[in-house]
Design a protein around this motif. Sequence first.
Motif, PDB file in Angstrom:
ATOM      1  N   LEU A  56       0.727  -1.214   0.163  1.00 39.40           N
ATOM      2  CA  LEU A  56      -0.150  -0.074  -0.156  1.00 39.40           C
ATOM      3  C   LEU A  56       0.868   1.210  -0.079  1.00 39.40           C
ATOM      4  CD1 LEU A  56      -2.859   1.343   0.163  1.00 39.40           C
ATOM      5  CD2 LEU A  56      -2.925   1.058   2.643  1.00 39.40           C
ATOM      6  N   TRP A  57       1.880   1.518   0.723  1.00 42.28           N
ATOM      7  CA  TRP A  57       2.772   2.316   1.043  1.00 42.28           C
ATOM      8  C   TRP A  57       4.070   2.345   0.161  1.00 42.28           C
ATOM      9  CZ3 TRP A  57      -0.625   5.717   2.529  1.00 42.28           C
ATOM     10  CH2 TRP A  57      -1.412   5.686   3.146  1.00 42.28           C
ATOM     11  N   ASP A  58       4.211   1.684  -0.922  1.00 41.93           N
ATOM     12  CA  ASP A  58       5.450   1.531  -1.645  1.00 41.93           C
ATOM     13  C   ASP A  58       5.796   2.816  -2.314  1.00 41.93           C
ATOM     14  OD1 ASP A  58       5.540  -1.055  -1.029  1.00 41.93           O
ATOM     15  OD2 ASP A  58       5.495  -2.036  -3.003  1.00 41.93           O
ATOM     16  N   SER A  59       4.832   3.780  -2.608  1.00 42.17           N
ATOM     17  CA  SER A  59       4.948   4.965  -3.300  1.00 42.17           C
ATOM     18  C   SER A  59       5.609   6.018  -2.363  1.00 42.17           C
ATOM     19  CB  SER A  59       3.524   5.523  -3.835  1.00 42.17           C
ATOM     20  OG  SER A  59       2.784   5.860  -2.911  1.00 42.17           O
ATOM     21  N   VAL A  60       5.620   5.936  -0.967  1.00 40.83           N
ATOM     22  CA  VAL A  60       6.164   6.589  -0.123  1.00 40.83           C
ATOM     23  C   VAL A  60       7.320   6.248   0.628  1.00 40.83           C
ATOM     24  CG1 VAL A  60       3.946   8.164   0.179  1.00 40.83           C
ATOM     25  CG2 VAL A  60       4.436   6.191   1.768  1.00 40.83           C
ATOM     26  N   SER A  61       7.603   4.960   0.790  1.00 39.90           N
ATOM     27  CA  SER A  61       8.517   4.417   1.503  1.00 39.90           C
ATOM     28  C   SER A  61       9.229   3.131   0.730  1.00 39.90           C
ATOM     29  CB  SER A  61       8.218   3.959   2.775  1.00 39.90           C
ATOM     30  OG  SER A  61       9.188   3.422   3.486  1.00 39.90           O
ATOM     31  N   SER A  62      10.359   2.981   0.568  1.00 34.23           N
ATOM     32  CA  SER A  62      11.042   1.732   0.117  1.00 34.23           C
ATOM     33  C   SER A  62      11.008   0.673   0.931  1.00 34.23           C
ATOM     34  CB  SER A  62      12.660   2.195  -0.462  1.00 34.23           C
ATOM     35  OG  SER A  62      13.232   2.685   0.711  1.00 34.23           O
ATOM     36  N   GLN A  63      10.768   1.079   2.267  1.00 28.85           N
ATOM     37  CA  GLN A  63      10.755  -0.285   3.243  1.00 28.85           C
ATOM     38  C   GLN A  63       9.381  -1.052   3.220  1.00 28.85           C
ATOM     39  OE1 GLN A  63      11.525   1.174   7.325  1.00 28.85           O
ATOM     40  NE2 GLN A  63      11.467  -0.988   7.995  1.00 28.85           N
ATOM     41  N   PRO A 121       7.824   8.304  10.256  1.00 27.60           N
ATOM     42  CA  PRO A 121       7.423   9.291   9.337  1.00 27.60           C
ATOM     43  C   PRO A 121       7.511   8.517   7.771  1.00 27.60           C
ATOM     44  CG  PRO A 121       9.442  10.174   9.886  1.00 27.60           C
ATOM     45  CD  PRO A 121       9.085   8.859  10.986  1.00 27.60           C
ATOM     46  N   PRO A 122       6.898   9.212   6.675  1.00 22.79           N
ATOM     47  CA  PRO A 122       6.133  10.447   6.617  1.00 22.79           C
ATOM     48  C   PRO A 122       5.061  10.564   6.990  1.00 22.79           C
ATOM     49  CG  PRO A 122       6.323   9.392   4.442  1.00 22.79           C
ATOM     50  CD  PRO A 122       7.176   8.506   5.438  1.00 22.79           C
ATOM     51  N   LEU A 123       4.074   9.429   7.253  1.00 19.71           N
ATOM     52  CA  LEU A 123       2.758   9.254   7.719  1.00 19.71           C
ATOM     53  C   LEU A 123       2.833   9.799   9.043  1.00 19.71           C
ATOM     54  CD1 LEU A 123       1.410   6.382   5.615  1.00 19.71           C
ATOM     55  CD2 LEU A 123       1.541   8.635   4.927  1.00 19.71           C
ATOM     56  N   LEU A 124       1.557  10.232   9.758  1.00 17.57           N
ATOM     57  CA  LEU A 124       0.959  10.478  11.117  1.00 17.57           C
ATOM     58  C   LEU A 124       1.053   9.326  11.823  1.00 17.57           C
ATOM     59  CD1 LEU A 124      -0.563  13.801  10.569  1.00 17.57           C
ATOM     60  CD2 LEU A 124       1.933  13.462  10.802  1.00 17.57           C
ATOM     61  N   PHE A 125       0.627   7.970  11.045  1.00 17.47           N
ATOM     62  CA  PHE A 125       0.408   6.802  12.096  1.00 17.47           C
ATOM     63  C   PHE A 125       1.117   5.904  11.510  1.00 17.47           C
ATOM     64  CE2 PHE A 125      -2.037   7.208   8.178  1.00 17.47           C
ATOM     65  CZ  PHE A 125      -2.026   5.962   7.618  1.00 17.47           C
ATOM     66  N   SER A 126       1.199   4.746  12.468  1.00 17.78           N
ATOM     67  CA  SER A 126       2.174   3.538  12.049  1.00 17.78           C
ATOM     68  C   SER A 126       1.252   2.148  11.929  1.00 17.78           C
ATOM     69  CB  SER A 126       3.197   3.295  13.162  1.00 17.78           C
ATOM     70  OG  SER A 126       2.321   3.013  14.373  1.00 17.78           O
ATOM     71  N   LYS A 127      -0.106   2.165  12.001  1.00 13.82           N
ATOM     72  CA  LYS A 127      -0.850   1.088  11.715  1.00 13.82           C
ATOM     73  C   LYS A 127      -2.247   1.094  11.538  1.00 13.82           C
ATOM     74  CE  LYS A 127       1.431  -1.630  15.468  1.00 13.82           C
ATOM     75  NZ  LYS A 127       1.458  -2.495  16.552  1.00 13.82           N
ATOM     76  N   ASP A 128      -2.747   0.746  10.233  1.00 11.40           N
ATOM     77  CA  ASP A 128      -4.115   0.727   9.940  1.00 11.40           C
ATOM     78  C   ASP A 128      -4.699  -0.713  10.394  1.00 11.40           C
ATOM     79  OD1 ASP A 128      -5.075   3.045   8.675  1.00 11.40           O
ATOM     80  OD2 ASP A 128      -3.960   2.540   6.946  1.00 11.40           O
ATOM     81  N   LYS A 129      -5.805  -0.792  10.972  1.00 10.87           N
ATOM     82  CA  LYS A 129      -6.606  -1.897  11.138  1.00 10.87           C
ATOM     83  C   LYS A 129      -7.891  -1.864  10.573  1.00 10.87           C
ATOM     84  CE  LYS A 129      -3.958  -2.613  15.615  1.00 10.87           C
ATOM     85  NZ  LYS A 129      -4.164  -3.015  17.222  1.00 10.87           N
ATOM     86  N   PHE A 130      -8.183  -3.142   9.999  1.00  8.63           N
ATOM     87  CA  PHE A 130      -9.362  -3.103   9.461  1.00  8.63           C
ATOM     88  C   PHE A 130     -10.157  -4.626   9.960  1.00  8.63           C
ATOM     89  CE2 PHE A 130     -12.365  -5.016   6.128  1.00  8.63           C
ATOM     90  CZ  PHE A 130     -13.200  -4.068   5.839  1.00  8.63           C
TER      91      PHE A 130
END
Length: 233
Positions: free
Chosen positions: A71-78, A121-130
């Motif tokens: 999901l976050w490959d566009s903002v982080s390489s990790q 960072p760069p996001l303001l959260f570290s976990k999404d839960k669904f």
Amino acid sequence: MKTHRIESWSFVFILALFPAAAQSQSAFRLYGSVTAKSSYTAANVGLTWISPKGIYVDFAAQQSLSATHDLWDSVSSQKQDFSHDTYTLTGGYSHAFAQGVSVSGFGGYTVSNTQLNAPKPPLLFSKDKFDGQGIFVGAGAGVPALRGQFSGSIAIAGMKGKWKNDSGFNNTADTTFGFSLGGAYTYPITPALGVTADLRYQQYKYNFGIVTTAAYTVTEKIASLGVRLGYRF
């Protein structure tokens, strides 16, 4: 009669997030129309009780093994960790005809928990839960062939969902309907021990309320291929 099962599964899990059509120019938090995908192996364990009259109750638990998502490959390489757990209780009735053909009807309750880690960072959260939960009903049939049995099933489900993160975001989805399809082949190694190859697909679409200016939907798709051993005693 009880049946113990030990299963190994390979899954492709896809979460697609879309703003509502009328709000197509608005975004849900930092992303608008995006897809999160994860391929992983899961371990399953289950227990089934079957009465002489064909009534049965089954409990199954599934735990994803080490996995990541994109999901976050566009903002982080990790690579970001991903987990998906499911717990399902099913009850039903199966009737076997003289020729070996069988039909069944079933229903039950399922709960799933999905976690997608995020770069902070760069996001303001570290976990999404669904989290999703709901009831389902379905029907199936089996046909003897190749010294074993081919079977298939179809089910519909009424689901509810909740999306949240560790920075305080929390939103609940309206009740929605989804479906699942399954096909399997079971080969009896001994009268008590059998092996089953199983293919499944399920899809659920959750409609969430407005966040800031836009409503959005989450579509959950899971395709799985697995092999399991079952022992009767």
